[in-house]
Design a protein around this motif. Structure first.
Motif, mmCIF file in Angstrom:
data_model
loop_
_atom_site.group_PDB
_atom_site.id
_atom_site.type_symbol
_atom_site.label_atom_id
_atom_site.label_comp_id
_atom_site.label_asym_id
_atom_site.label_seq_id
_atom_site.Cartn_x
_atom_site.Cartn_y
_atom_site.Cartn_z
ATOM 1 N N ILE A 192 0.818 -1.277 0.046
ATOM 2 C CA ILE A 192 -0.005 -0.065 0.173
ATOM 3 C C ILE A 192 0.847 1.236 0.023
ATOM 4 O O ILE A 192 1.958 1.348 0.650
ATOM 5 C CB ILE A 192 -0.894 -0.079 1.167
ATOM 6 C CG1 ILE A 192 -1.866 -1.437 1.226
ATOM 7 C CG2 ILE A 192 -1.719 1.486 1.323
ATOM 8 C CD1 ILE A 192 -2.547 -1.546 2.578
ATOM 9 N N GLN A 193 0.576 2.390 -0.862
ATOM 10 C CA GLN A 193 1.095 3.472 -0.999
ATOM 11 C C GLN A 193 1.470 3.935 0.463
ATOM 12 O O GLN A 193 0.231 4.242 1.253
ATOM 13 C CB GLN A 193 0.378 4.554 -1.776
ATOM 14 C CG GLN A 193 0.924 5.739 -1.835
ATOM 15 C CD GLN A 193 2.262 5.827 -3.197
ATOM 16 O OE1 GLN A 193 2.130 5.167 -4.086
ATOM 17 N NE2 GLN A 193 3.094 6.703 -2.802
ATOM 18 N N ARG A 194 2.527 4.377 0.983
ATOM 19 C CA ARG A 194 2.793 4.782 2.360
ATOM 20 C C ARG A 194 2.417 6.355 2.313
ATOM 21 O O ARG A 194 2.342 7.101 1.494
ATOM 22 C CB ARG A 194 4.326 4.458 2.597
ATOM 23 C CG ARG A 194 4.723 3.123 2.844
ATOM 24 C CD ARG A 194 6.172 3.167 3.112
ATOM 25 N NE ARG A 194 6.170 3.426 4.878
ATOM 26 C CZ ARG A 194 7.286 3.151 5.386
ATOM 27 N NH1 ARG A 194 8.341 2.894 4.772
ATOM 28 N NH2 ARG A 194 7.412 3.642 6.570
ATOM 29 N N LEU A 195 2.095 6.702 3.846
ATOM 30 C CA LEU A 195 1.594 8.205 3.880
ATOM 31 C C LEU A 195 2.887 8.921 3.748
ATOM 32 O O LEU A 195 4.021 8.563 4.137
ATOM 33 C CB LEU A 195 1.100 8.011 5.118
ATOM 34 C CG LEU A 195 -0.193 7.593 5.899
ATOM 35 C CD1 LEU A 195 -0.410 7.714 7.226
ATOM 36 C CD2 LEU A 195 -1.169 8.169 4.899
ATOM 37 N N LYS A 196 2.654 10.361 3.348
ATOM 38 C CA LYS A 196 3.761 11.172 3.502
ATOM 39 C C LYS A 196 3.730 11.522 4.977
ATOM 40 O O LYS A 196 2.804 11.524 5.714
ATOM 41 C CB LYS A 196 3.440 12.339 2.751
ATOM 42 C CG LYS A 196 3.354 12.333 1.278
ATOM 43 C CD LYS A 196 3.126 13.563 0.512
ATOM 44 C CE LYS A 196 2.842 13.145 -0.857
ATOM 45 N NZ LYS A 196 1.999 13.856 -1.490
ATOM 46 N N PRO A 197 5.031 11.882 5.642
ATOM 47 C CA PRO A 197 5.216 12.380 6.849
ATOM 48 C C PRO A 197 4.033 13.190 7.509
ATOM 49 O O PRO A 197 3.555 12.877 8.950
ATOM 50 C CB PRO A 197 6.292 12.814 7.035
ATOM 51 C CG PRO A 197 7.170 12.190 5.900
ATOM 52 C CD PRO A 197 6.311 11.877 4.805
ATOM 53 N N GLU A 198 3.881 14.366 6.846
ATOM 54 C CA GLU A 198 2.849 15.404 7.379
ATOM 55 C C GLU A 198 1.267 14.842 7.530
ATOM 56 O O GLU A 198 0.716 15.194 8.080
ATOM 57 C CB GLU A 198 2.730 16.405 6.180
ATOM 58 C CG GLU A 198 2.507 16.465 4.990
ATOM 59 C CD GLU A 198 3.283 16.008 3.834
ATOM 60 O OE1 GLU A 198 4.436 15.728 4.501
ATOM 61 O OE2 GLU A 198 3.204 16.376 2.702
ATOM 62 N N GLU A 199 1.068 13.617 6.877
ATOM 63 C CA GLU A 199 -0.291 12.993 7.070
ATOM 64 C C GLU A 199 -0.640 12.582 8.447
ATOM 65 O O GLU A 199 -1.567 12.375 8.730
ATOM 66 C CB GLU A 199 -0.288 11.962 5.792
ATOM 67 C CG GLU A 199 -0.623 12.504 4.650
ATOM 68 C CD GLU A 199 -0.974 11.424 3.610
ATOM 69 O OE1 GLU A 199 -2.142 10.893 3.449
ATOM 70 O OE2 GLU A 199 0.030 11.335 2.586
ATOM 71 N N ILE A 200 0.469 12.506 9.186
ATOM 72 C CA ILE A 200 0.278 12.038 10.659
ATOM 73 C C ILE A 200 -0.661 12.961 11.296
ATOM 74 O O ILE A 200 -1.284 12.685 12.233
ATOM 75 C CB ILE A 200 1.490 11.714 11.356
ATOM 76 C CG1 ILE A 200 2.074 12.851 11.413
ATOM 77 C CG2 ILE A 200 2.436 10.508 10.868
ATOM 78 C CD1 ILE A 200 3.369 12.749 12.531
ATOM 79 N N PHE A 201 -0.716 13.971 10.768
ATOM 80 C CA PHE A 201 -1.506 15.197 11.271
ATOM 81 C C PHE A 201 -3.095 15.085 10.995
ATOM 82 O O PHE A 201 -3.769 15.750 11.702
ATOM 83 C CB PHE A 201 -1.126 16.440 11.048
ATOM 84 C CG PHE A 201 0.405 16.618 11.742
ATOM 85 C CD1 PHE A 201 0.552 17.480 13.036
ATOM 86 C CD2 PHE A 201 1.547 16.758 10.913
ATOM 87 C CE1 PHE A 201 1.709 17.521 13.533
ATOM 88 C CE2 PHE A 201 2.660 16.948 11.464
ATOM 89 C CZ PHE A 201 2.676 17.470 12.821
ATOM 90 N N ASN A 202 -3.290 14.205 10.049
ATOM 91 C CA ASN A 202 -4.708 14.162 9.628
ATOM 92 C C ASN A 202 -5.527 13.311 10.427
ATOM 93 O O ASN A 202 -6.839 13.257 10.124
ATOM 94 C CB ASN A 202 -4.723 13.607 8.134
ATOM 95 C CG ASN A 202 -3.799 14.451 7.185
ATOM 96 O OD1 ASN A 202 -3.540 15.717 7.796
ATOM 97 N ND2 ASN A 202 -3.710 14.118 6.188
ATOM 98 N N TYR A 203 -5.101 12.557 11.443
ATOM 99 C CA TYR A 203 -5.938 11.609 12.149
ATOM 100 C C TYR A 203 -6.342 11.765 13.567
ATOM 101 O O TYR A 203 -7.060 10.661 14.111
ATOM 102 C CB TYR A 203 -5.371 10.090 11.607
ATOM 103 C CG TYR A 203 -5.342 9.724 10.367
ATOM 104 C CD1 TYR A 203 -6.335 9.194 9.690
ATOM 105 C CD2 TYR A 203 -4.200 9.957 9.448
ATOM 106 C CE1 TYR A 203 -6.386 9.254 8.278
ATOM 107 C CE2 TYR A 203 -3.938 9.704 8.265
ATOM 108 C CZ TYR A 203 -5.324 9.619 7.496
ATOM 109 O OH TYR A 203 -4.971 9.054 6.131
ATOM 110 N N THR A 204 -5.760 12.837 14.164
ATOM 111 C CA THR A 204 -6.149 12.880 15.529
ATOM 112 C C THR A 204 -7.318 13.973 15.631
ATOM 113 O O THR A 204 -8.335 13.745 16.377
ATOM 114 C CB THR A 204 -5.019 13.178 16.131
ATOM 115 O OG1 THR A 204 -3.982 12.293 16.242
ATOM 116 C CG2 THR A 204 -5.275 13.378 17.567
#
Ligand SMILES: Cc1ncc(C[n+]2csc(CCOP(=O)(O)OP(=O)(O)O)c2C)c(N)n1
Length: 377
Positions: free
Chosen positions: A323-335
């Protein structure tokens, strides 16, 4: 005047002992097929767990909390849970997820740090992993009260550890559950340690099960390495919950064979001898002994189950890693639904750093993925 207002007792249940002998009078009605399925899910959980540990050591997973030793507590209990019941786990319940038919690749994806792995399919009635110790019993009780309000026959089931029983959230959840007679089953996997804190330092109570008494409902302690006892206690508690008779606390007395997580070294606070003693009580070994005596087990079957489990695990890893990995900044999208100013700033900073690293590598003539570059940096 002086009189006794309340006396209480806490039952302990064991059906299958360490030698694989079972108390026939107490045995729940499980078919041979169901017992085999229980064994197969316990093996699958272990194979998953072993693979996850290896992947973590290779840098392919993030911090991981192993399940080894707790397979009977997890599979025994979840086998009594019905499809329309809702499960609220902590962070060690990989076996529960697997038996609820959570696609395995999603679990690997999640433990590799990709929150999309907790995008739980609609048919898997389970909440996401709760890292905050003790938070999820409150969610479960809220859900259970809603079920009651809507006159639905299902129940809520929540899993947590011995350490969670020291959290305020746990006591609030227990209190609400008692007052509202919520159809909720509390499953405490007492694996005897909250990281390095032994259960004796966690509470002055002789059992964790007795904490239910203070909130006006039943608590039972079971041998958590005995899948039949765990199944029976959970089955009875769920039947009680669905018939409007309120909650139950089940203390599964078990042992965490591995480290607390891959960031922990249990040798610093546990004696090797203690671990060895508990290895002898291995829940898979115990069920295997029973099945052998009952003529339900052969070497061929054992090898076949292991081979199938290994195949499923390898396939799931390959799928998760494709699966295409997330870009590092995408960790901010889920909290948060919307980011605070501070988090917005951090997100922009990561994006910028990421871009700068990529540019530097490009000018140096390297051609790797953005994530790969960040890891190298
Ligand atoms: C509110 C909160 N405090 C502290 C932590 C750090 N922490 C993570 S796991 C853990 C111990 C939990 O022990 P227990 O509830 O017995 O579960 P187990 O890990 O043994 O399965 C702690 C203190 C946390 N995640 N959340």
């Amino acid at each position: 005047m002086k009189k006794v207002l309340e006396r209480f007792q806490v039952e302990y249940l064991q059906i299958l002992n360490e030698n694989g002998n079972c108390d026939k009078k107490l045995m729940p009605s499980l078919t041979k097929k169901q017992i085999k399925e229980m064994y197969e899910y316990m093996v699958l959980t272990r194979v998953f767990d072993d693979k996850a540990l290896k992947l973590q050591r290779q840098g392919r997973l993030g911090t991981y909390a192993p399940t080894r030793g707790q397979e009977a507590s997890q599979i025994g209990s979840v086998f009594a849970v019905q499809d329309d019941d809702m499960v609220f786990p902590a962070f060690r319940e990989n076996g529960v997820y697997l038996a609820r038919k959570m696609p395995m690749e999603l679990l690997f994806q999640f433990w590799a740090g990709d929150e999309r792995g907790m995008n739980i399919p609609k048919n898997v009635n389970m909440f996401p992993v709760a890292i905050t110790v003790g938070a999820q019993p409150l969610h479960a009780v809220g859900y259970a009260i809603a079920l009651k309000y809507k006159k639905m026959k299902a129940a809520a089931v929540t899993y947590f550890g011995d350490g969670a029983t020291s959290e305020g959230d746990f006591h609030e959840a227990m209190n609400f559950a008692g007052v509202y007679k919520a159809p909720c089953v509390f499953i405490c996997q007492n694996n005897q340690y909250a990281i390095s804190v032994p259960v004796e330092e966690q509470t002055a109570s002789r059992t964790l099960a007795q904490k239910a008494i203070a909130y006006g409902f039943d608590g039972i302690k079971v041998d958590g390495n005995d899948p039949f006892a765990v199944y029976k206690a959970t089955y009875d508690a769920l039947r009680k919950a669905r018939s409007g008779k309120g909650p139950t606390l089940i203390e599964c007395f078990t042992y965490r064979i591995g480290d607390h997580t891959t960031s922990d070294d249990a040798k610093k606070y546990r004696k090797e001898k203690e671990v060895k003693e508990w290895e002898k009580k291995d829940p898979i070994l115990r069920l295997k002994k029973y099945m052998k005596k009952a003529g339900m087990f052969s070497e061929r079957y054992e090898n076949e189950v292991k081979k199938i489990a290994e195949g499923l695990v390898e396939k799931a890893v390959a799928k998760a890693e494709s699966i295409q990995r997330l870009k590092p900044e995408e960790i901010f999208n889920y909290t948060y639904a919307s980011l605070t100013e501070e988090l917005k700033e951090q997100k922009e900073q990561i994006k910028l750093e990421n871009f700068t690293i990529a540019e530097k590598k490009k000018s140096a003539g390297k051609n790797t993925s953005v994530v790969g570059e960040l890891e190298e940096a």
